[in-house]
Design a protein around this motif. Structure first.
Motif, PDB file in Angstrom:
ATOM      1  N   THR A 124       1.136  -1.348   0.255  1.00  9.03           N
ATOM      2  CA  THR A 124       0.013   0.135  -0.109  1.00  9.03           C
ATOM      3  C   THR A 124       0.827   1.193   0.287  1.00  9.03           C
ATOM      4  OG1 THR A 124      -1.786  -0.875   1.199  1.00  9.03           O
ATOM      5  CG2 THR A 124      -1.691   1.250   0.731  1.00  9.03           C
ATOM      6  N   MET A 125       2.236   1.525   1.131  1.00 11.58           N
ATOM      7  CA  MET A 125       2.688   2.118   0.547  1.00 11.58           C
ATOM      8  C   MET A 125       3.422   2.628  -0.525  1.00 11.58           C
ATOM      9  SD  MET A 125       4.689   1.553   4.806  1.00 11.58           S
ATOM     10  CE  MET A 125       4.640   0.180   4.660  1.00 11.58           C
ATOM     11  N   ILE A 126       3.570   1.766  -1.677  1.00 14.72           N
ATOM     12  CA  ILE A 126       4.177   2.538  -2.819  1.00 14.72           C
ATOM     13  C   ILE A 126       2.912   2.512  -3.616  1.00 14.72           C
ATOM     14  CG2 ILE A 126       5.273   0.907  -4.948  1.00 14.72           C
ATOM     15  CD1 ILE A 126       7.296   1.213  -2.951  1.00 14.72           C
ATOM     16  N   PHE A 127       2.214   1.455  -3.794  1.00 17.64           N
ATOM     17  CA  PHE A 127       0.944   1.675  -4.357  1.00 17.64           C
ATOM     18  C   PHE A 127       0.078   2.702  -4.243  1.00 17.64           C
ATOM     19  CE2 PHE A 127      -0.542  -2.845  -4.719  1.00 17.64           C
ATOM     20  CZ  PHE A 127       1.045  -2.903  -6.010  1.00 17.64           C
ATOM     21  N   THR A 128      -0.068   3.195  -2.965  1.00 17.12           N
ATOM     22  CA  THR A 128      -0.651   4.639  -3.052  1.00 17.12           C
ATOM     23  C   THR A 128      -0.051   6.549  -3.503  1.00 17.12           C
ATOM     24  OG1 THR A 128      -1.577   3.922  -1.116  1.00 17.12           O
ATOM     25  CG2 THR A 128      -1.604   6.466  -1.358  1.00 17.12           C
TER      26      THR A 128
ATOM     27  N   VAL B  49      10.835   4.507  -8.846  1.00 18.46           N
ATOM     28  CA  VAL B  49       9.913   2.923  -9.772  1.00 18.46           C
ATOM     29  C   VAL B  49      11.182   2.494  -8.786  1.00 18.46           C
ATOM     30  CG1 VAL B  49       9.950   3.035 -11.892  1.00 18.46           C
ATOM     31  CG2 VAL B  49       8.750   4.599 -10.915  1.00 18.46           C
ATOM     32  N   ALA B  50      12.234   3.103  -9.231  1.00 14.21           N
ATOM     33  CA  ALA B  50      12.721   1.571  -8.648  1.00 14.21           C
ATOM     34  C   ALA B  50      12.507   0.837  -7.490  1.00 14.21           C
ATOM     35  CB  ALA B  50      14.213   2.567  -8.538  1.00 14.21           C
ATOM     36  N   ALA B  51      12.764   1.589  -6.268  1.00 14.70           N
ATOM     37  CA  ALA B  51      12.157   1.277  -4.927  1.00 14.70           C
ATOM     38  C   ALA B  51      10.836   0.463  -5.031  1.00 14.70           C
ATOM     39  CB  ALA B  51      11.563   2.066  -4.198  1.00 14.70           C
ATOM     40  N   ALA B  52      10.163   0.612  -5.862  1.00 13.41           N
ATOM     41  CA  ALA B  52       8.195   0.199  -6.428  1.00 13.41           C
ATOM     42  C   ALA B  52       9.196  -1.875  -6.705  1.00 13.41           C
ATOM     43  CB  ALA B  52       7.604   1.475  -7.346  1.00 13.41           C
TER      44      ALA B  52
END
Length: 305
Positions: free
Chosen positions: A113-117, A134-137
């Protein structure tokens, strides 16, 4: 420099940590909630357990904020009620999901969720996220792929997909809270009470539909001491305690500091699943868990920057 100034400077960090400890406790109990839910819930009792869990705390919230609850406008009630329907969907997906997967997987996958939001927010605003984010996602998603494979590369299980759906639903809930104008000025306690009321209404309607599993009364009658203890943990600590601590903490700390501490939830979920639940990840799962935790932490730092 006077001794009073030195004492004041020493006391400030101490006060900050005193505010941090209850928030960290919320992250710990939320991390343990997946294992607790898994321990008291089966595929036939999901809806019954959800009715019992929130019906126990809803009267307490209503009594605690009755005056502010009565002050809500019709628009605020409708907006909060709509959010409650989404919230009900989140809890259904999470609880059905944790029945069909491990508590460790559930806690780590929901952290997406912390990436999707931020990604969804960037899409709505038509503004591309940074390359670092984007790299972290990508790191987090790769971690989930590894986490759900087990001994070999297979299709993720039903529970993993349901928890992934819950993470997407959480993202939708956050976006709606930010964009439904009627609720933006509403009192936090009143807003939460109405949302939980809407969610309980969803669960109660589903419980009345034939074929959706055991009734709340049948499930409660079958509970032993361990099941009641698990339900009390979910109701009192993961709901009441967590909500009031958040309200208390944001007045004594900063939202970003509270968010950072609550972001440790997947770490505690993994710790509870492995140490208490006896779950085993394997080499690929351990690598996946590390990528999820590292990717979400990296993503939070990228967004903060």
């Amino acid at each position: 420099m006077s001794s009073s100034v030195l004492l004041e400077r020493t006391a400030a960090p101490r006060r900050a940590w005193l505010a941090d400890l209850p928030v960290l406790a919320v992250a710990v109990v939320w991390g343990g909630s997946y294992l607790a839910a898994k321990g008291i819930t089966t595929a036939h009792t999901v809806i019954a357990v959800l009715v019992l869990r929130f019906a126990l705390v809803l009267p307490v919230l209503a009594v605690a904020g009755w005056r502010r609850l009565r002050a809500l406008t019709a628009g605020q009630l409708c907006g909060a009620g709509a959010l409650g329907l989404v919230l009900g969907g989140i809890f259904l997906l999470e609880t059905y999901g944790v029945v069909h997967t491990s508590a460790t997987n559930a806690g780590l996958i929901i952290s997406l969720t912390m990436i999707f939001t931020p990604l969804a927010e960037a899409a709505v605003r038509r503004k591309a996220p940074s390359g670092t984010f984007v790299a972290a996602a990508a790191c987090s998603v790769a971690g989930v792929v590894l986490l759900t494979q087990g001994a070999g590369f297979t299709v993720p299980g039903l529970g993993d997909l349901l928890i992934l759906g819950a993470a997407l639903a959480r993202t939708l809930h956050v976006l709606l809270m930010a964009r439904i104008k009627a609720v933006q000025g509403a009192d936090a306690l009143s807003l939460t009470t109405v949302q939980l009321g809407g969610a309980v209404l969803v669960f109660a309607v589903l419980a009345a539909v034939p074929g959706t599993g055991d009734s709340p009364w049948a499930a409660a009658a079958a509970f032993g001491p361990a099941e009641w203890a698990g339900l009390a943990f979910l109701s009192v600590f993961c709901t009441l305690f967590a909500f009031f601590v958040q309200m208390w903490a944001v007045r004594r700390s900063s939202p970003s500091r509270v968010s950072l501490l609550l972001g440790t939830e997947p770490l505690w979920a993994a710790a509870a699943g492995i140490a208490v639940g006896g779950e085993h990840l394997g080499p690929a799962g351990c690598a996946g868990a590390a990528l999820v935790l590292g990717g979400t932490a990296w993503g939070r730092r990228a967004m903060a920057g």
